[in-house]
Design a protein around this motif. Sequence first.
Motif, PDB file in Angstrom:
ATOM      1  N   MET A 167      -6.411 -15.172   8.097  1.00  0.00           N
ATOM      2  CA  MET A 167      -5.074 -15.490   7.526  1.00  0.00           C
ATOM      3  C   MET A 167      -4.976 -15.095   5.992  1.00  0.00           C
ATOM      4  SD  MET A 167      -3.161 -19.264   7.368  1.00  0.00           S
ATOM      5  CE  MET A 167      -1.753 -19.654   6.824  1.00  0.00           C
ATOM      6  N   ASN A 168      -3.754 -14.579   5.507  1.00  0.00           N
ATOM      7  CA  ASN A 168      -3.768 -14.025   4.137  1.00  0.00           C
ATOM      8  C   ASN A 168      -3.288 -15.380   3.389  1.00  0.00           C
ATOM      9  OD1 ASN A 168      -4.434 -11.592   4.657  1.00  0.00           O
ATOM     10  ND2 ASN A 168      -2.454 -10.487   4.516  1.00  0.00           N
ATOM     11  N   MET A 169      -3.887 -15.311   2.250  1.00  0.00           N
ATOM     12  CA  MET A 169      -3.228 -16.322   0.841  1.00  0.00           C
ATOM     13  C   MET A 169      -2.220 -15.752   0.374  1.00  0.00           C
ATOM     14  SD  MET A 169      -5.068 -18.972   1.684  1.00  0.00           S
ATOM     15  CE  MET A 169      -5.247 -20.180   0.363  1.00  0.00           C
ATOM     16  N   SER A 170      -1.136 -16.563  -0.001  1.00  0.00           N
ATOM     17  CA  SER A 170      -0.129 -15.963  -0.528  1.00  0.00           C
ATOM     18  C   SER A 170      -0.232 -16.379  -2.240  1.00  0.00           C
ATOM     19  CB  SER A 170       1.351 -16.899  -0.237  1.00  0.00           C
ATOM     20  OG  SER A 170       1.346 -18.172  -0.613  1.00  0.00           O
ATOM     21  N   LEU A 171       0.263 -15.030  -2.807  1.00  0.00           N
ATOM     22  CA  LEU A 171       0.021 -15.245  -4.250  1.00  0.00           C
ATOM     23  C   LEU A 171       1.242 -14.471  -5.032  1.00  0.00           C
ATOM     24  CD1 LEU A 171      -1.782 -15.079  -7.003  1.00  0.00           C
ATOM     25  CD2 LEU A 171      -2.267 -12.825  -6.569  1.00  0.00           C
ATOM     26  N   LEU A 172       1.902 -15.589  -5.832  1.00  0.00           N
ATOM     27  CA  LEU A 172       3.190 -15.199  -6.822  1.00  0.00           C
ATOM     28  C   LEU A 172       2.425 -14.650  -8.074  1.00  0.00           C
ATOM     29  CD1 LEU A 172       6.034 -15.304  -7.215  1.00  0.00           C
ATOM     30  CD2 LEU A 172       5.458 -17.564  -8.423  1.00  0.00           C
ATOM     31  N   VAL A 173       2.777 -13.402  -8.477  1.00  0.00           N
ATOM     32  CA  VAL A 173       2.696 -12.875  -9.788  1.00  0.00           C
ATOM     33  C   VAL A 173       4.057 -12.504 -10.360  1.00  0.00           C
ATOM     34  CG1 VAL A 173       1.633 -10.666 -10.932  1.00  0.00           C
ATOM     35  CG2 VAL A 173       0.615 -11.526  -8.836  1.00  0.00           C
ATOM     36  N   VAL A 174       4.120 -13.163 -11.529  1.00  0.00           N
ATOM     37  CA  VAL A 174       5.228 -13.055 -12.524  1.00  0.00           C
ATOM     38  C   VAL A 174       4.928 -12.492 -13.938  1.00  0.00           C
ATOM     39  CG1 VAL A 174       7.263 -14.225 -13.514  1.00  0.00           C
ATOM     40  CG2 VAL A 174       6.277 -15.182 -11.264  1.00  0.00           C
ATOM     41  N   ASP A 175       5.342 -11.447 -14.219  1.00  0.00           N
ATOM     42  CA  ASP A 175       4.778 -10.634 -15.376  1.00  0.00           C
ATOM     43  C   ASP A 175       6.050  -9.629 -15.659  1.00  0.00           C
ATOM     44  OD1 ASP A 175       3.523  -9.128 -17.647  1.00  0.00           O
ATOM     45  OD2 ASP A 175       1.860 -10.186 -17.029  1.00  0.00           O
ATOM     46  N   ASP A 176       6.390  -9.504 -17.091  1.00  0.00           N
ATOM     47  CA  ASP A 176       7.342  -8.458 -17.259  1.00  0.00           C
ATOM     48  C   ASP A 176       6.864  -7.076 -17.644  1.00  0.00           C
ATOM     49  OD1 ASP A 176       6.328  -9.402 -19.595  1.00  0.00           O
ATOM     50  OD2 ASP A 176       8.329 -10.219 -20.386  1.00  0.00           O
ATOM     51  N   LEU A 233       5.171  -3.999 -16.269  1.00  0.00           N
ATOM     52  CA  LEU A 233       5.221  -3.291 -14.792  1.00  0.00           C
ATOM     53  C   LEU A 233       4.097  -2.762 -14.522  1.00  0.00           C
ATOM     54  CD1 LEU A 233       6.767  -2.710 -12.189  1.00  0.00           C
ATOM     55  CD2 LEU A 233       7.499  -0.592 -13.478  1.00  0.00           C
ATOM     56  N   PRO A 234       3.465  -2.062 -15.512  1.00  0.00           N
ATOM     57  CA  PRO A 234       2.049  -1.453 -14.906  1.00  0.00           C
ATOM     58  C   PRO A 234       1.136  -2.405 -14.830  1.00  0.00           C
ATOM     59  CG  PRO A 234       2.896  -0.202 -16.925  1.00  0.00           C
ATOM     60  CD  PRO A 234       3.825  -1.286 -16.739  1.00  0.00           C
ATOM     61  N   PHE A 235       1.045  -3.333 -15.497  1.00  0.00           N
ATOM     62  CA  PHE A 235      -0.131  -4.482 -15.154  1.00  0.00           C
ATOM     63  C   PHE A 235       0.189  -5.223 -14.092  1.00  0.00           C
ATOM     64  CE2 PHE A 235      -1.068  -9.118 -15.665  1.00  0.00           C
ATOM     65  CZ  PHE A 235      -2.581  -9.019 -15.842  1.00  0.00           C
ATOM     66  N   ARG A 236       1.647  -5.452 -13.824  1.00  0.00           N
ATOM     67  CA  ARG A 236       1.972  -6.539 -12.626  1.00  0.00           C
ATOM     68  C   ARG A 236       1.589  -5.378 -11.435  1.00  0.00           C
ATOM     69  NH1 ARG A 236       7.227  -6.959 -13.457  1.00  0.00           N
ATOM     70  NH2 ARG A 236       7.948  -5.267 -11.879  1.00  0.00           N
ATOM     71  N   ASP A 237       1.695  -4.257 -11.333  1.00  0.00           N
ATOM     72  CA  ASP A 237       1.534  -3.315 -10.310  1.00  0.00           C
ATOM     73  C   ASP A 237       0.024  -3.189 -10.059  1.00  0.00           C
ATOM     74  OD1 ASP A 237       4.050  -3.047  -9.641  1.00  0.00           O
ATOM     75  OD2 ASP A 237       4.229  -0.817 -10.708  1.00  0.00           O
ATOM     76  N   ARG A 238      -0.682  -3.009 -10.942  1.00  0.00           N
ATOM     77  CA  ARG A 238      -2.214  -2.947 -10.663  1.00  0.00           C
ATOM     78  C   ARG A 238      -2.738  -4.114 -10.249  1.00  0.00           C
ATOM     79  NH1 ARG A 238      -1.868  -0.661 -15.777  1.00  0.00           N
ATOM     80  NH2 ARG A 238      -2.806  -2.624 -16.758  1.00  0.00           N
ATOM     81  N   LEU A 239      -2.353  -5.185 -10.645  1.00  0.00           N
ATOM     82  CA  LEU A 239      -2.778  -6.789 -10.616  1.00  0.00           C
ATOM     83  C   LEU A 239      -2.447  -6.959  -8.922  1.00  0.00           C
ATOM     84  CD1 LEU A 239      -4.361  -9.324 -10.979  1.00  0.00           C
ATOM     85  CD2 LEU A 239      -2.280 -10.345 -11.900  1.00  0.00           C
ATOM     86  N   SER A 240      -1.303  -6.650  -8.493  1.00  0.00           N
ATOM     87  CA  SER A 240      -0.898  -7.001  -7.147  1.00  0.00           C
ATOM     88  C   SER A 240      -1.712  -5.932  -6.192  1.00  0.00           C
ATOM     89  CB  SER A 240       0.576  -6.542  -6.955  1.00  0.00           C
ATOM     90  OG  SER A 240       1.102  -5.536  -7.276  1.00  0.00           O
ATOM     91  N   LYS A 241      -1.895  -4.699  -6.462  1.00  0.00           N
ATOM     92  CA  LYS A 241      -2.727  -3.974  -5.746  1.00  0.00           C
ATOM     93  C   LYS A 241      -4.074  -4.423  -5.228  1.00  0.00           C
ATOM     94  CE  LYS A 241       0.238   0.163  -6.490  1.00  0.00           C
ATOM     95  NZ  LYS A 241       0.524   1.605  -7.218  1.00  0.00           N
ATOM     96  N   SER A 242      -4.422  -4.779  -6.746  1.00  0.00           N
ATOM     97  CA  SER A 242      -5.996  -5.049  -6.495  1.00  0.00           C
ATOM     98  C   SER A 242      -6.008  -6.676  -5.902  1.00  0.00           C
ATOM     99  CB  SER A 242      -6.604  -5.535  -7.958  1.00  0.00           C
ATOM    100  OG  SER A 242      -7.813  -6.131  -8.167  1.00  0.00           O
ATOM    101  N   MET A 243      -5.166  -7.373  -6.012  1.00  0.00           N
ATOM    102  CA  MET A 243      -5.215  -8.696  -5.086  1.00  0.00           C
ATOM    103  C   MET A 243      -4.752  -8.283  -3.801  1.00  0.00           C
ATOM    104  SD  MET A 243      -6.547 -10.560  -7.367  1.00  0.00           S
ATOM    105  CE  MET A 243      -6.307 -12.333  -6.667  1.00  0.00           C
ATOM    106  N   GLU A 244      -3.957  -7.536  -3.420  1.00  0.00           N
ATOM    107  CA  GLU A 244      -3.785  -7.240  -2.067  1.00  0.00           C
ATOM    108  C   GLU A 244      -5.016  -6.762  -1.279  1.00  0.00           C
ATOM    109  OE1 GLU A 244      -0.474  -4.474  -2.302  1.00  0.00           O
ATOM    110  OE2 GLU A 244       0.926  -6.011  -2.253  1.00  0.00           O
ATOM    111  N   LYS A 245      -6.055  -5.734  -2.152  1.00  0.00           N
ATOM    112  CA  LYS A 245      -7.314  -5.343  -1.587  1.00  0.00           C
ATOM    113  C   LYS A 245      -8.409  -6.551  -1.275  1.00  0.00           C
ATOM    114  CE  LYS A 245      -6.967  -0.956  -3.664  1.00  0.00           C
ATOM    115  NZ  LYS A 245      -7.470  -0.006  -4.676  1.00  0.00           N
TER     116      LYS A 245
END
Length: 69
Positions: free
Chosen positions: A1-10, A12-24
Amino acid sequence: MNMSLLVVDDDLPFRDRLSKSMEKKGFFVETYSNIKEASLRIKEKNFDYAIVDMRLDDGSGLELIKLIK
């Protein structure tokens, strides 16, 4: 079961890298760039984890932390 993660950051490049890393790592990630959008979603869904930038374009990330609690 996947755990849900909320990422809030203005940043964009950091937010995208972080979300991709956490999805992996197995997280289901939702990202937002501002307090307004994130607040609406927080009222609809409980997240297991959150990463919130403290300085956002439309205010302080501490406002979101209060909502998340």
